[in-house]
Write an enzyme that holds these catalytic residues in place. Sequence first.
Site, PDB file in Angstrom:
ATOM      1  N   GLU A 101      -2.923  68.355  22.859  1.00 21.64           N
ATOM      2  CA  GLU A 101      -2.959  69.824  22.986  1.00 21.64           C
ATOM      3  C   GLU A 101      -1.575  70.401  22.724  1.00 21.64           C
ATOM      4  OE1 GLU A 101      -4.771  71.480  26.506  1.00 21.64           O
ATOM      5  OE2 GLU A 101      -6.022  69.730  26.779  1.00 21.64           O
ATOM      6  N   GLY A 127       0.320  75.409  33.433  1.00 25.97           N
ATOM      7  CA  GLY A 127       1.165  75.993  32.390  1.00 25.97           C
ATOM      8  C   GLY A 127       1.833  74.996  31.467  1.00 25.97           C
ATOM      9  N   HIS A 136      -8.566  74.357  23.873  1.00 27.42           N
ATOM     10  CA  HIS A 136      -9.666  73.817  24.665  1.00 27.42           C
ATOM     11  C   HIS A 136      -9.664  72.292  24.557  1.00 27.42           C
ATOM     12  CE1 HIS A 136     -13.506  73.857  26.705  1.00 27.42           C
ATOM     13  NE2 HIS A 136     -13.921  72.955  25.835  1.00 27.42           N
TER      14      HIS A 136
END
Length: 205
Positions: free
Chosen positions: A175, A13, A110
């Site tokens: 990310e 997470g 991704h």
Amino acid sequence: MPHRIGVLLSGRGSNFVALADSIAAGRLPGAQIALVISNREDAPGLVRAAERQIPAQVIPSKGLQREAYDNLVIAELKRAGVELVCLAGFMRLLSPYFVASFPQRILNIHPSLLPSFPGLEAQRQALEYGVKFSGCTVHLVDENLDAGPILAQSIVPVRDDDTDESLSARILAEEHRIYTDAVRLILSGNYRIEGRRVIALQNQP
Ligand code: GRF
């Protein structure tokens, strides 16, 4: 009305935490994480949600057909008034029915420069292929795996001494940054989609 975001996760997470931190820091004005859903009850991301007093729910996927499961998740997201769904390490394919329930309102992150290295262990795939640059991608979700129009990408150089872990760690930092950027773009509505291309519009004065 705040923009209500639903986050789906299966594990650690950290991308969820990055979004939650961005909201707390005012980097996503008007956004709110209305609900976190995990298909695994042991997902550490659930603990992160509880620490932040963000509503979270486990909907176990084991033994359920894809559409039956997706129906349960969609119902909870709709009940929570979610308008934007962010996949954050959610280890399940969404059914076409799910995708159609939130048209162009589902994002995924991704850990590769798509369309290279879709699927599992993208960082390992990149290392084994021998690319000199990898990175990460945020894209709109369609019916296919790790496909859909690209919203944001970031390049991460691959070092000769990289391991799966070291490369993954540097990609993960990117990310966290670009997921917020992509959510901000979507929530602003300042873009248009031409075929596969997502084109950011200039802010109107
Ligand atoms: C990330 O690498 C993301 O790109 C991929 O799954 C991983 C999830 O990590 N889809 P986390 O649970 O957000 O920490």
